[in-house]
Design a protein around this motif. Structure first.
Motif, PDB file in Angstrom:
ATOM      1  N   GLU A  92     -30.124 -12.890   5.309  1.00  0.00           N
ATOM      2  CA  GLU A  92     -31.340 -12.169   4.926  1.00  0.00           C
ATOM      3  C   GLU A  92     -32.154 -12.966   3.910  1.00  0.00           C
ATOM      4  N   GLY A  93     -32.223 -14.277   4.137  1.00  0.00           N
ATOM      5  CA  GLY A  93     -33.033 -15.148   3.309  1.00  0.00           C
ATOM      6  C   GLY A  93     -32.394 -15.588   2.008  1.00  0.00           C
ATOM      7  N   VAL A  94     -31.190 -15.127   1.719  1.00  0.00           N
ATOM      8  CA  VAL A  94     -30.499 -15.475   0.476  1.00  0.00           C
ATOM      9  C   VAL A  94     -29.440 -16.536   0.770  1.00  0.00           C
ATOM     10  N   LEU A  95     -29.436 -17.607  -0.047  1.00  0.00           N
ATOM     11  CA  LEU A  95     -28.437 -18.661   0.124  1.00  0.00           C
ATOM     12  C   LEU A  95     -27.048 -18.096  -0.144  1.00  0.00           C
ATOM     13  N   VAL A  96     -26.132 -18.258   0.829  1.00  0.00           N
ATOM     14  CA  VAL A  96     -24.765 -17.761   0.638  1.00  0.00           C
ATOM     15  C   VAL A  96     -23.746 -18.893   0.554  1.00  0.00           C
ATOM     16  N   ALA A  97     -24.041 -20.043   1.172  1.00  0.00           N
ATOM     17  CA  ALA A  97     -23.102 -21.161   1.104  1.00  0.00           C
ATOM     18  C   ALA A  97     -23.828 -22.449   1.452  1.00  0.00           C
ATOM     19  N   GLU A  98     -23.251 -23.557   1.003  1.00  0.00           N
ATOM     20  CA  GLU A  98     -23.771 -24.866   1.361  1.00  0.00           C
ATOM     21  C   GLU A  98     -22.598 -25.817   1.540  1.00  0.00           C
ATOM     22  N   ALA A  99     -22.828 -26.888   2.285  1.00  0.00           N
ATOM     23  CA  ALA A  99     -21.725 -27.770   2.631  1.00  0.00           C
ATOM     24  C   ALA A  99     -22.195 -29.207   2.748  1.00  0.00           C
ATOM     25  N   THR A 136     -14.847 -35.320  12.158  1.00  0.00           N
ATOM     26  CA  THR A 136     -14.954 -34.897  10.769  1.00  0.00           C
ATOM     27  C   THR A 136     -13.951 -35.662   9.905  1.00  0.00           C
ATOM     28  N   GLY A 137     -14.449 -36.358   8.877  1.00  0.00           N
ATOM     29  CA  GLY A 137     -13.579 -37.042   7.927  1.00  0.00           C
ATOM     30  C   GLY A 137     -13.195 -36.118   6.785  1.00  0.00           C
ATOM     31  N   TRP A 138     -14.189 -35.467   6.209  1.00  0.00           N
ATOM     32  CA  TRP A 138     -13.943 -34.419   5.220  1.00  0.00           C
ATOM     33  C   TRP A 138     -15.112 -33.446   5.228  1.00  0.00           C
ATOM     34  N   LEU A 139     -14.844 -32.260   4.736  1.00  0.00           N
ATOM     35  CA  LEU A 139     -15.843 -31.185   4.700  1.00  0.00           C
ATOM     36  C   LEU A 139     -15.659 -30.417   3.400  1.00  0.00           C
ATOM     37  N   THR A 140     -16.730 -30.313   2.627  1.00  0.00           N
ATOM     38  CA  THR A 140     -16.708 -29.561   1.372  1.00  0.00           C
ATOM     39  C   THR A 140     -17.678 -28.398   1.481  1.00  0.00           C
ATOM     40  N   VAL A 141     -17.194 -27.199   1.181  1.00  0.00           N
ATOM     41  CA  VAL A 141     -18.021 -25.994   1.253  1.00  0.00           C
ATOM     42  C   VAL A 141     -18.075 -25.343  -0.121  1.00  0.00           C
ATOM     43  N   ARG A 142     -19.268 -24.991  -0.542  1.00  0.00           N
ATOM     44  CA  ARG A 142     -19.460 -24.265  -1.800  1.00  0.00           C
ATOM     45  C   ARG A 142     -19.943 -22.851  -1.456  1.00  0.00           C
ATOM     46  N   LEU A 143     -19.136 -21.880  -1.798  1.00  0.00           N
ATOM     47  CA  LEU A 143     -19.445 -20.482  -1.492  1.00  0.00           C
ATOM     48  C   LEU A 143     -20.249 -19.901  -2.653  1.00  0.00           C
ATOM     49  N   ARG A 144     -21.542 -19.722  -2.443  1.00  0.00           N
ATOM     50  CA  ARG A 144     -22.422 -19.227  -3.498  1.00  0.00           C
ATOM     51  C   ARG A 144     -22.375 -17.704  -3.611  1.00  0.00           C
ATOM     52  N   ARG A 145     -22.270 -17.052  -2.488  1.00  0.00           N
ATOM     53  CA  ARG A 145     -22.163 -15.593  -2.423  1.00  0.00           C
ATOM     54  C   ARG A 145     -21.255 -15.250  -1.250  1.00  0.00           C
ATOM     55  N   ALA A 146     -20.824 -14.008  -1.190  1.00  0.00           N
ATOM     56  CA  ALA A 146     -20.045 -13.571  -0.033  1.00  0.00           C
ATOM     57  C   ALA A 146     -20.930 -13.586   1.216  1.00  0.00           C
ATOM     58  N   THR A 147     -20.379 -14.065   2.312  1.00  0.00           N
ATOM     59  CA  THR A 147     -21.084 -14.010   3.596  1.00  0.00           C
ATOM     60  C   THR A 147     -20.775 -12.668   4.234  1.00  0.00           C
ATOM     61  N   PRO A 148     -21.795 -11.825   4.470  1.00  0.00           N
ATOM     62  CA  PRO A 148     -21.525 -10.462   4.930  1.00  0.00           C
ATOM     63  C   PRO A 148     -21.250 -10.384   6.431  1.00  0.00           C
ATOM     64  N   LEU A 149     -20.483  -9.369   6.798  1.00  0.00           N
ATOM     65  CA  LEU A 149     -20.302  -9.040   8.210  1.00  0.00           C
ATOM     66  C   LEU A 149     -21.537  -8.294   8.722  1.00  0.00           C
TER      67      LEU A 149
END
Length: 228
Positions: free
Chosen positions: A211-218, A171-184
């Motif tokens: 549950e089919g809802v986007l929560v994060a992307e990277a 891994t050189g770099w990793l960018t994460v965009r948190l769109r919603r909270a990821t639930p437990l």
């Protein structure tokens, strides 16, 4: 007079297709997770799962009014840890390829690692798919997965997905965009694939859904070591 709009930059060329047998070989450390080939390994997998349950119980228990039981259990767990610590260690012999595989020891996918949820990863042609359910051990904000674990999960999935470039790197770099909270306690699904390859560099994108809802992307860049 209106100036002409600039010509759009050429879109990057998609990565060349990688033969299925090459993909399988590159992904072997993650998937598929084989059945234990010995009674000892099967017992360690069972112990790891029992320890995951213990971690969940310790993290979630209400300590008020339970101090007597908790003190007694702490003594028992300490004794058990001493018994296991007295056994031989993998590092005292030459590790096998199975010992080194991430599906055995990894922090996210390892069947023998009690800190792993564990995540399940599968190959789907050039794409990699995965799913995991995070318990109390991974909690940040109440009822939600800590952002550091969200990033770590993406790094694991995308590390496997870089196989779509026909090779593996770091891994050189990793960018994460948190769109919603990821639930437990909710299944989280991942999809990742290579979008661009330039020499030793491979770019990977991924998304996660609850549950089919986007929560994060990277997005991540992986770099292969230079040949010497």
């Amino acid at each position: 007079m209106t100036a002409a709009a600039p010509e759009p930059a050429d879109a990057p060329e998609p990565p060349p297709p990688v033969p299925d047998d090459v993909l399988r070989e590159l992904r072997r450390t993650w998937t598929p997770r084989p059945e234990p080939e010995s009674a000892g390994r099967a017992a360690r997998h069972r112990l790891a799962e029992a320890t995951r349950r213990l971690i969940e119980a310790v993290k979630s228990v209400d300590p008020e009014g339970a101090e007597g039981t908790l003190e007694s259990v702490a003594d028992d767990v300490s004794d058990l840890a001493d018994r296991i610590a007295a056994l031989a260690r993998v590092g005292e012999r030459t590790p096998t390829s199975r010992d080194l595989a991430l599906h055995e020891r990894g922090p996210l996918v390892g069947a023998a690692n009690p800190l792993a949820p564990p995540m399940q990863i599968t190959g789907d042609g050039p794409l990699v798919r995965a799913h995991v359910t995070f318990g109390a051990a991974y909690e940040g904000p109440y009822g939600r997965v800590h952002g550091g674990y969200v990033a770590a999960a993406f790094d694991e999935v995308m590390g496997c997905a870089q196989s779509g470039a026909g090779a593996l790197g770091m891994t050189g770099w990793l960018t994460v965009r948190l769109r919603r909270a990821t639930p437990l306690y909710t299944r989280v699904d991942y999809e990742a694939g290579v979008t661009r390859v330039e020499g030793r560099k491979a770019w990977v994108t991924a998304r996660s859904y609850a549950e089919g809802v986007l929560v994060a992307e990277a997005e991540a860049l992986f770099i292969r070591a230079a040949r010497t």
